[in-house]
Design an enzyme around this catalytic site. Structure first.
Site, PDB file in Angstrom:
ATOM      1  N   SER A 183       0.815  -1.205   0.000  1.00  0.00           N
ATOM      2  CA  SER A 183       0.000   0.000   0.000  1.00  0.00           C
ATOM      3  C   SER A 183       0.854   1.263   0.000  1.00  0.00           C
ATOM      4  O   SER A 183       1.641   1.465  -0.916  1.00  0.00           O
ATOM      5  CB  SER A 183      -0.965  -0.043   1.185  1.00  0.00           C
ATOM      6  OG  SER A 183      -2.091   0.751   0.930  1.00  0.00           O
ATOM      7  N   ASP A 393      -8.554  -6.637  -4.826  1.00  0.00           N
ATOM      8  CA  ASP A 393      -8.425  -5.324  -4.186  1.00  0.00           C
ATOM      9  C   ASP A 393      -9.045  -4.238  -5.056  1.00  0.00           C
ATOM     10  O   ASP A 393      -8.962  -4.289  -6.283  1.00  0.00           O
ATOM     11  CB  ASP A 393      -6.945  -5.020  -3.940  1.00  0.00           C
ATOM     12  CG  ASP A 393      -6.736  -3.732  -3.156  1.00  0.00           C
ATOM     13  OD1 ASP A 393      -7.650  -3.330  -2.403  1.00  0.00           O
ATOM     14  OD2 ASP A 393      -5.657  -3.136  -3.296  1.00  0.00           O
ATOM     15  N   HIS A 451      -6.205  -6.936  -0.860  1.00  0.00           N
ATOM     16  CA  HIS A 451      -5.192  -5.904  -0.639  1.00  0.00           C
ATOM     17  C   HIS A 451      -4.008  -6.467   0.143  1.00  0.00           C
ATOM     18  O   HIS A 451      -2.883  -5.989  -0.001  1.00  0.00           O
ATOM     19  CB  HIS A 451      -5.852  -4.762   0.139  1.00  0.00           C
ATOM     20  CG  HIS A 451      -4.984  -3.574   0.362  1.00  0.00           C
ATOM     21  ND1 HIS A 451      -4.705  -2.648  -0.622  1.00  0.00           N
ATOM     22  CD2 HIS A 451      -4.331  -3.126   1.469  1.00  0.00           C
ATOM     23  CE1 HIS A 451      -3.932  -1.692  -0.134  1.00  0.00           C
ATOM     24  NE2 HIS A 451      -3.683  -1.962   1.121  1.00  0.00           N
TER      25      HIS A 451
END
Length: 707
Positions: A183, A393, A451
């Site tokens: 991320s 995601d 994710h």
């Protein structure tokens, strides 16, 4: 009195005769050793599966009280393949703790409903030593009096952390180094890697080159505005919203505004100046906020009304929309807030753990740093870059990553020259994803994952390290190329027999093929591998050679034993001489012994009683993990005789012991469980202990956080 002095002298000689605990002075890392955790020896079996661990808050800058918390895991099974590799793992935010990575993803432990550790068969520490770092300061268990605000500072601070880290573990400074994270770490990692590569070209006297071998970024937030343009197409393509929606016009208008910003960025992409429209992604990021709002299923119960932004196949309450996920987060937070656990992790400054710090996110505006996408071309000239993505995601989805790669120029060309040249990735005889790979940049799309790929597919995620290090087979099946990786235990046997040594050591590289990939396979879940059984009935732990200097050897050498015997012999002779003197003293006629006036109690005995009372002030123990404070010879003697019996790690709470926990506010809204922290987006309020802090640039605007 004379007898007491002789006894003290003898005890002192005993202390001096026994060699000091190895590493107490020359190995400061011992005070960071982790010896216990709730459930460690109850749930993690066989014993050989328990990793060697170090953790604590490492001081970087005393002038602003900056300390970075780290937690290191080393494979306890002696393994030549893992002993010379170091992985630094970072989570994102900005301001989200890397304990997510340690306890929910790539670490050796997960936390169960009893708030105890259980074993994760897909842990990356089986590939190499892995260190989870809470950074920037203020994140997780890290702390500071001065918050940083830009990505350049992230790199400087992390290089300082590495400098201090290698003072604790000097034997590792020549290890192969990998950086991995997810991320917003897609911003951190390229900046840190770029700083390391520049450092290596400008070494100062006595500096050692850092052997950086590669970086891995999972579902990375690398080009924020460009990636935000993928949200509306993603919702349309996956049937999450349609063009007949009453708010379609509003969504399309915002998408067009974002497109204009991206067009402006593209027109000035090669300029070195930092433009405000590129570092401010609020307009583009708000597209996702609106989509989550407009796509609510208002007929569902409140807990399943919103799409989970981290896995579109899941649902959550609104406006959490994924912030209550993963569900084990409700176990991780109270686990890390236990005083027992903070004790075990060697915290010197108690801090109430929160998954994400709103204060760090607000201070970290990154207004003076270009997005990390600008750094990828230069980095790829020196080391391989792996960009891996969980296919489910939304927030950092695969389409967004491919969209910025399509525009990026690296290695003399723009984008992947043939996106149909996809390589099937096979793990444990199952197709788990596909790979695009050119000019030292690889994109890996991983099926049936979110994710947090390592959370969903821990074994598969660990095999990413096999790809970046070249431990895979390459075959062709039905006209398509395949990269084949194996579960732990099989990989060394198969690759050792079938691949020449020079081939198995190469990282993934380009090989021609122009065949398209087949349709995505049905959902599959790789089987988790079990840890190997113990092969010895011995109960002693096996310690990696890289850490051997911290652990006493099971047997002394012959010369050491001989030295001990001589020392003990000398002590015995001294003791015997003292005994003879004492007997002679007591045997003299009483008429020639002058008896001074004194009370009934012996002064010597009284002193002994007083010294015994003073023993409560000493915390030194021959089994203490930290380096002992300076002591006089008598204090050493007393400590040696009585010692502390605690078998836990060093624990030194700051202040007078009455200090309250530092508290932060939960991020986001709509979290029903008080034990559950927000996973990423939004920080609406200050922490309860919000105090004035110094920053390097006024008051930056509030930003969304990506973990």
């Amino acid at each position: 009195m004379l007898l007491s002095v002789f006894i003290i002298l003898i005890n002192t000689l005993f202390v001096l005769a026994i060699p000091p605990k190895e590493g107490s002075d020359n190995n400061p890392s011992k005070k960071y050793l982790v010896t216990d955790l709730p459930g460690l020896y109850e749930n993690v079996k066989p014993k050989i599966s328990v990793p060697l661990m170090f953790s604590g808050q490492l001081e970087l800058y005393p002038e602003n009280n900056t300390h970075y918390f780290f937690w290191k895991f080393v494979d306890s099974e002696l393994n030549q393949d893992t002993s010379k590799k170091t992985i630094f793992w970072l989570n994102g935010g900005p301001g989200c703790s890397s304990m997510d990575g340690a306890l929910l993803e790539t670490g050796p432990f997960r936390i169960d409903e009893n708030e105890k550790v259980i074993y994760n068969n897909g842990s990356w520490h089986k590939f190499g030593d892995i260190i989870y770092v809470d950074q920037p300061a203020g994140t997780g268990f890290s702390f500071t009096n001065e918050y940083i605000t830009d990505l350049d500072q992230v790199a400087w601070y992390f290089l300082k952390f590495m400098e201090e880290y290698y003072k604790l573990f000097p034997n590792e400074i020549n290890n192969e180094i990998y950086f991995a994270g997810e991320s917003y770490a897609g911003q951190y990692i390229p900046y840190i890697a770029d700083a390391i590569l520049k450092r290596n070209k400008n070494l100062k006297e006595n500096d050692v080159k850092y052997d950086l071998k590669g970086i891995l970024i999972g579902n990375g937030w690398v080009s924020p505005n460009q990636q935000s343009l993928s949200y509306l197409p993603f919702f349309i393509n996956h049937g999450l919203i349609d063009k007949s929606h009453p708010r379609w016009g509003s969504l399309l208008s915002k998408h067009e505004k974002c497109q204009k910003i991206v067009n402006k960025i593209d027109g000035h992409f090669d300029e070195a100046d930092v433009h405000p429209y590129e570092v401010n992604s609020a307009t583009c990021e708000s597209i996702l906020t609106d989509l989550l709002n407009y796509s609510q299923d208002r007929e569902s119960d409140s807990d399943h009304r919103c799409i989970n932004m981290y896995d579109y196949t899941l649902r959550d309450s609104y406006p959490s929309c994924g912030m209550n996920w993963p569900f084990e987060l409700k176990y991780v937070a109270p686990f890390l807030r236990k005083e027992e656990v903070m004790h075990d992790l060697n915290l010197v400054d108690l801090k109430y753990w929160r998954e994400c710090s709103g204060k760090v996110g607000r201070m970290f505006g990154a207004r003076n740093s270009l997005p990390a996408v600008h750094l990828l071309p230069n980095i790829s000239q020196e080391i391989p870059i792996i960009l891996f993505n969980g296919a489910n995601d939304i927030i950092c989805n695969s389409d967004g990553v491919l969209s910025y790669l399509d525009k990026l120029q690296w290695g003399g060309k723009v984008g992947f020259t043939n996106k149909d040249d996809q390589i099937n990735w096979i793990y444990d005889n199952k197709e788990v994803g596909y790979i695009l790979m050119e000019r030292n940049i690889s994109f890996i799309n991983i099926y049936n994952s979110s994710h947090m790929v390592p959370y969903d597919l821990p074994d598969v995620s660990r095999a990413l390290m096999d790809l970046v290090s070249g431990k895979y087979e390459e075959k062709e099946k039905d006209g398509k190329r395949e990269f084949i990786t194996y579960p732990l235990g099989e990989v060394r046997n198969k690759l050792g027999q079938e691949i020449p040594a020079d081939e198995s050591s190469k990282p993934i590289e380009d090989k021609p093929d122009d065949k398209p990939i087949e349709d995505k396979p049905e959902e599959t879940k790789p089987e988790q591998t079990k840890p190997e059984d113990e092969t010895s009935s011995s109960t002693s732990e096996i310690i990696p050679t890289s850490e051997a200097s911290f652990i006493p050897e099971p047997e002394e050498s012959t010369s050491s034993k001989f030295t001990r015997l001589i020392q003990l012999g000398v002590i015995f002779i001294i003791f015997w001489g003292v005994y003879i003197l004492y007997v002679s003293y007591r045997a003299r006629p009483s008429s020639i012994i002058k008896k001074p006036a004194r009370s009934t109690n012996s002064s010597g005995r009284k002193k002994n009683v007083q010294w015994a009372d003073q023993l409560n002030r000493f915390e030194e123990d021959e089994n203490e993990l930290g380096s002992p404070p300076p002591q006089g010879i008598i204090a050493k003697t007393i400590s040696k005789i009585t010692g502390n019996t605690s078998n836990r790690g060093r624990y030194a709470p700051a202040g007078d012991g009455s200090r309250e926990f530092t508290d932060d506010i939960e991020l986001g809204e709509g979290i029903s469980d008080p034990n559950v922290d927000e996973f990423i987006i939004g920080s609406d309020d200050d922490e309860d202990d919000d105090e004035d802090v110094e920053t390097h640039e006024g008051n930056p605007k509030k930003t969304e956080s990506k973990s």
